[in-house]
Scaffold this motif. Structure first.
Motif, PDB file in Angstrom:
ATOM      1  N   TYR A  27       0.825  -1.214   0.000  1.00 17.15           N
ATOM      2  CA  TYR A  27       0.000   0.000   0.000  1.00 17.15           C
ATOM      3  C   TYR A  27       0.860   1.264   0.000  1.00 17.15           C
ATOM      4  CZ  TYR A  27      -4.379  -2.515   0.434  1.00 17.15           C
ATOM      5  OH  TYR A  27      -5.466  -3.309   0.170  1.00 17.15           O
ATOM      6  N   THR A  59      -5.380   6.687  -1.252  1.00 18.85           N
ATOM      7  CA  THR A  59      -4.854   5.441  -0.687  1.00 18.85           C
ATOM      8  C   THR A  59      -5.734   4.955   0.469  1.00 18.85           C
ATOM      9  OG1 THR A  59      -2.605   6.145  -1.263  1.00 18.85           O
ATOM     10  CG2 THR A  59      -2.816   4.346   0.322  1.00 18.85           C
ATOM     11  N   THR A  60      -6.212   5.888   1.284  1.00 19.26           N
ATOM     12  CA  THR A  60      -7.109   5.524   2.388  1.00 19.26           C
ATOM     13  C   THR A  60      -8.387   4.891   1.846  1.00 19.26           C
ATOM     14  OG1 THR A  60      -6.269   7.362   3.732  1.00 19.26           O
ATOM     15  CG2 THR A  60      -8.389   6.413   4.377  1.00 19.26           C
ATOM     16  N   LEU A  61      -8.943   5.471   0.788  1.00 19.41           N
ATOM     17  CA  LEU A  61     -10.166   4.934   0.181  1.00 19.41           C
ATOM     18  C   LEU A  61      -9.928   3.520  -0.356  1.00 19.41           C
ATOM     19  CD1 LEU A  61     -13.096   5.375  -0.670  1.00 19.41           C
ATOM     20  CD2 LEU A  61     -12.245   6.402  -2.809  1.00 19.41           C
ATOM     21  N   ILE A  62      -8.800   3.331  -1.052  1.00 12.96           N
ATOM     22  CA  ILE A  62      -8.459   2.005  -1.590  1.00 12.96           C
ATOM     23  C   ILE A  62      -8.294   0.999  -0.447  1.00 12.96           C
ATOM     24  CG2 ILE A  62      -6.659   0.689  -2.799  1.00 12.96           C
ATOM     25  CD1 ILE A  62      -6.123   3.214  -4.472  1.00 12.96           C
ATOM     26  N   VAL A  71      -9.708   1.044   2.499  1.00 11.39           N
ATOM     27  CA  VAL A  71     -11.009   0.723   3.084  1.00 11.39           C
ATOM     28  C   VAL A  71     -11.783  -0.238   2.180  1.00 11.39           C
ATOM     29  CG1 VAL A  71     -13.268   1.666   3.726  1.00 11.39           C
ATOM     30  CG2 VAL A  71     -11.179   2.859   4.403  1.00 11.39           C
ATOM     31  N   ILE A  72     -11.774   0.062   0.874  1.00 17.23           N
ATOM     32  CA  ILE A  72     -12.513  -0.762  -0.092  1.00 17.23           C
ATOM     33  C   ILE A  72     -11.972  -2.189  -0.140  1.00 17.23           C
ATOM     34  CG2 ILE A  72     -13.019  -1.088  -2.558  1.00 17.23           C
ATOM     35  CD1 ILE A  72     -13.104   1.973  -2.814  1.00 17.23           C
ATOM     36  N   THR A  73     -10.644  -2.322  -0.087  1.00 19.97           N
ATOM     37  CA  THR A  73     -10.019  -3.646  -0.183  1.00 19.97           C
ATOM     38  C   THR A  73      -9.962  -4.385   1.153  1.00 19.97           C
ATOM     39  OG1 THR A  73      -7.815  -2.661   0.118  1.00 19.97           O
ATOM     40  CG2 THR A  73      -8.609  -2.960  -2.166  1.00 19.97           C
ATOM     41  N   GLY A  74     -10.389  -3.734   2.219  1.00 22.35           N
ATOM     42  CA  GLY A  74     -10.396  -4.381   3.519  1.00 22.35           C
ATOM     43  C   GLY A  74      -9.085  -4.288   4.273  1.00 22.35           C
ATOM     44  N   HIS A  75      -8.114  -3.545   3.726  1.00 20.87           N
ATOM     45  CA  HIS A  75      -6.841  -3.374   4.428  1.00 20.87           C
ATOM     46  C   HIS A  75      -7.058  -2.609   5.727  1.00 20.87           C
ATOM     47  CE1 HIS A  75      -2.592  -2.868   5.118  1.00 20.87           C
ATOM     48  NE2 HIS A  75      -2.701  -1.547   5.110  1.00 20.87           N
ATOM     49  N   ASP A 103     -10.052  -1.884   8.386  1.00 26.64           N
ATOM     50  CA  ASP A 103     -11.371  -2.335   8.820  1.00 26.64           C
ATOM     51  C   ASP A 103     -12.125  -1.147   9.423  1.00 26.64           C
ATOM     52  OD1 ASP A 103     -13.615  -3.492   9.871  1.00 26.64           O
ATOM     53  OD2 ASP A 103     -12.569  -5.200  10.771  1.00 26.64           O
TER      54      ASP A 103
END
Length: 463
Positions: free
Chosen positions: A194, A221-224, A226-230, A232
């Motif tokens: 990330y 990067t924060t949005l990605i 959150v979306i990918t579950g990195h 929670d």
């Protein structure tokens, strides 16, 4: 705001300043989580330290913006908080254990010393005393120091040794067959992945000259994540409370009698020494980056005022219940985004105050995003290297020592110390032998600082 912060005169506008302030906050926000982790083992309450950290950063960053019109933010300093914790924790097994209250008192006393040094103009003399080559090298060194922080916190760089004894005994653990002390991190680490995503996003946005590239890169990067579950988001919100408990704060948690009983003179002097050079380096580095030092006289006055706010912040932070508050090198991130006035610092300060009530949202930003921003800031601060005359060894060697020692010893103070001592020595030799033809000026304060630096490393703990 236009008139108060003199935005047009400084070549900036409200939008740019707010974006810069948000960027600085994003790169500094990690201290909200890290400072309580470092200080709570000493016996200070975790929540109390969190609130003190947010309040101190908010109050004194706003003060820097309103009273100095300088785009630098303040917060409890990394390194100094670790030193504070180590002093208290390591004393537990001794005959005279140091309580958190005594430690905070030592920080408060060092703050009083700073105010005296600032009001008497002694700290401001450093601006005139230090040669331009060292000032530029401080900027470059801080840039590399910030890069090291970003590489280390992201996992892109790993350190396979914890002490010099490990190197002598060859007991550090190689990674991937490498036998180097500093190694490339594993790409199986999601934080590394990330961070690379964030680096790519920020770099592309900067090449495209998108305003606020650092901030947008962090948010994307924060949005990605959150979306990918990195990250929670559900757990983050459930684990944090929206209503702060100010009753947990260690307000005015002092023990003056204990300081004299334990004998913390060395500790107080260490706080004073490290903070003196750390702040000087940070303020000069950020002032150079912001173009404030283009007018030496005006720049000197502004940095002098900034030093006073910083000095008050040291004592003020201790009153609130946290370790030494100092000007942050991460302020360079906001300056790199165009921040030129105190509105940048005010914006950062307001964000820290809001963080008291919005901690779940703040905690969503992954460390990988801010780590990438710090690495990119190193690129921007590296530009000052072209101002150093590396053809003249009297300037080149001290400049190199300053630049190299900051990241490789993980200390701004160490870099400045080596630079000062080596410049005084080489300039004096050049002048005495006639090689310099008297062209190398050595301010009397440089002689004094060189003596103090040597004494400090000879007779005091180098921590």
């Amino acid at each position: 705001m236009e008139r108060f912060f003199r935005l047009k005169e400084l070549g900036t506008n409200v939008r740019t300043e707010i974006m810069a302030g948000l960027t600085t906050f994003m790169t500094m926000a990690y201290i909200l989580a890290v400072n309580p982790i470092i200080l709570s083992p000493t016996g200070l309450d975790w929540t109390g330290v969190f609130l003190a950290t947010a309040l101190a950063a908010g109050i004194f960053s706003i003060a820097m913006g309103l009273f100095v019109n300088f785009p630098a933010a303040l917060a409890p300093g990394m390194g100094l908080n670790a030193y504070f914790a180590s002093v208290v924790i390591s004393s537990a097994a001794t005959d005279t254990p140091i309580s958190p209250a005594v430690g905070l008192t030592a920080v408060f006393i060092s703050g009083i010393i700073f105010i005296i040094l600032t009001v008497t103009q002694i700290r401001q003399m450093l601006i005139t005393a230090v040669p331009d080559s060292l000032k530029h090298s401080i900027t470059v060194g801080i840039g590399l120091f910030i890069t090291i922080i970003g590489l280390k916190t992201s996992g892109l760089m790993t350190i396979a040794v914890t002490s010099f004894n490990d190197i002598k005994a060859n007991t550090f653990t190689p990674v991937g067959g490498s036998e180097t002390v500093i190694q490339l991190g594993s790409f199986e680490n999601s934080e590394v992945v990330y961070t690379l995503i964030a680096l790519a996003l920020i770099a592309v946005l900067m090449v495209m000259r998108v305003p606020g590239a650092l901030l947008w890169g962090i948010l994307a990067t924060t949005l990605i994540a959150v979306i990918t579950g990195h990250v929670d988001a559900g757990k983050t919100f459930s684990d944090n409370t929206w209503v702060p408990d100010f009753g947990t704060m260690n307000f005015w948690h002092f023990d003056f009698e204990g300081v004299f009983e334990v004998g913390l003179v060395t500790v107080i002097l260490t706080f004073t020494f490290v903070e003196l050079f750390d702040t000087f380096g940070t303020l000069i580095g950020t002032a150079n980056r912001a173009g404030i030092m283009k007018d030496p006289e005006a720049g000197k006055k502004k940095v002098g005022k900034a030093m006073l706010v910083d000095a008050v912040g040291v004592g003020g932070g201790a009153i609130l219940g946290t370790s030494t508050v100092t000007t942050y090198v991460e302020s360079s991130a906001g300056i790199a985004q165009g921040g030129r006035s105190g509105l940048t610092a005010v914006t950062t300060g307001i964000c820290f105050l809001l963080a008291i009530f919005l901690s779940p949202i703040v905690m969503l930003v992954p460390g990988s995003a801010t780590s990438a921003a710090l690495i990119v800031v190193g690129v921007l601060m590296m530009q000052a290297v072209k101002e150093i005359d590396f053809s003249d060894m009297v300037y080149a060697i001290p400049a190199f020592f300053t630049i190299a020692m900051m990241p490789f010893t993980y200390s701004i103070a160490n870099g400045i110390s080596f630079g000062i001592v080596s410049y005084v020595l080489l300039a004096a030799v050049a002048n005495m032998t006639g090689k310099g033809k008297g062209q190398y000026k050595i301010h009397w304060m440089m002689w004094l600082l060189a003596i103090l630096v040597i004494a400090r490393y000879a007779f005091m703990d180098a921590a």
